[in-house]
Design a protein around this motif. Sequence first.
Motif, PDB file in Angstrom:
ATOM      1  N   LEU A  28      -7.550   1.097 -12.401  1.00 55.50           N
ATOM      2  CA  LEU A  28      -7.831   1.904 -11.217  1.00 55.50           C
ATOM      3  C   LEU A  28      -9.256   1.583 -10.765  1.00 55.50           C
ATOM      4  O   LEU A  28     -10.231   2.221 -11.156  1.00 55.50           O
ATOM      5  N   THR A  54     -14.790   2.335 -10.079  1.00 53.72           N
ATOM      6  CA  THR A  54     -13.774   2.346 -11.126  1.00 53.72           C
ATOM      7  C   THR A  54     -13.879   3.634 -11.936  1.00 53.72           C
ATOM      8  O   THR A  54     -14.942   4.264 -11.979  1.00 53.72           O
ATOM      9  N   THR A  55     -12.777   4.014 -12.537  1.00 55.75           N
ATOM     10  CA  THR A  55     -12.776   5.219 -13.373  1.00 55.75           C
ATOM     11  C   THR A  55     -13.247   4.911 -14.790  1.00 55.75           C
ATOM     12  O   THR A  55     -13.405   5.818 -15.599  1.00 55.75           O
ATOM     13  N   VAL A  72      -8.998   8.269  -7.221  1.00 53.24           N
ATOM     14  CA  VAL A  72      -7.585   8.546  -7.521  1.00 53.24           C
ATOM     15  C   VAL A  72      -6.752   7.496  -6.791  1.00 53.24           C
ATOM     16  O   VAL A  72      -7.229   6.859  -5.841  1.00 53.24           O
ATOM     17  N   PRO A  73      -5.501   7.280  -7.200  1.00 52.59           N
ATOM     18  CA  PRO A  73      -4.672   6.251  -6.562  1.00 52.59           C
ATOM     19  C   PRO A  73      -4.582   6.377  -5.042  1.00 52.59           C
ATOM     20  O   PRO A  73      -4.527   5.355  -4.338  1.00 52.59           O
ATOM     21  N   VAL A  76      -7.050   4.395  -2.800  1.00 54.65           N
ATOM     22  CA  VAL A  76      -7.045   2.934  -2.820  1.00 54.65           C
ATOM     23  C   VAL A  76      -5.972   2.360  -1.897  1.00 54.65           C
ATOM     24  O   VAL A  76      -4.838   2.830  -1.871  1.00 54.65           O
ATOM     25  N   THR A  85     -11.110   0.663  -1.195  1.00 56.37           N
ATOM     26  CA  THR A  85     -11.060   2.093  -0.891  1.00 56.37           C
ATOM     27  C   THR A  85     -10.598   2.290   0.546  1.00 56.37           C
ATOM     28  O   THR A  85     -10.939   1.510   1.435  1.00 56.37           O
TER      29      THR A  85
END
Length: 211
Positions: A28, A54-55, A72-73, A76, A85
């Motif tokens: 992610l 990035t997470t 969060v997904p 993206v 993004t």
Amino acid sequence: RPGIYAFSGSPSTWERSATAAVLSAGPLAALSHGAAARRYSIPGFESAPIEVSTTRQVRSADFRVHARSQLVPDDVRTRNGIPITGAERLLLDLSSVLEVGRLEAVIDNVCDQRLTTADRISTYLQSDRLPKRRRSALLRLLDERGDVKPAASDLETLVARLLRDPSLIQPVRQFEVRHRGELIARPDFAYPEVKFGIEAHSFDFHHTRAQ
């Protein structure tokens, strides 16, 4: 990058390096901030370096990392094969590094490209997971702008800000002048009741710098 491979002989481009950076940053991750603005072809970001959100906790000497980002997904998108993004998240990220006039120009640009709308930006900013201070600043700017058509150039955005003085009568943005049903002009700003229009002639769309 470790674990990231390219076809032998493929050209070394900014896009290739950006793709490798995102792929190496975790499942992610996405191109973000100025790099995302560059990918969206927003004026002023043509030379932006690679930045990745990035997470995960990632370090790199080759590109800037915004680690453990509240990504969060839904934030993206994929643009020409590169995770990036979305426009709403881009505006939130840039709100911490751009002054308000420049930030408004980016809002106009992404809306003019139809990447998002003012309503979608406002809805996105309602999320409690987002930093309160940054989303509040963006919401204030959207409220100040009002319900207007997006400007098509940075110069037009600047003129709009100049005309937003509360002592002035507010013009209609992108007013269509028609004669017998045929569109003959679309001034950037218009006062239809007195048949007066203002056009912001930017270098990008009307002239060269030599002229």
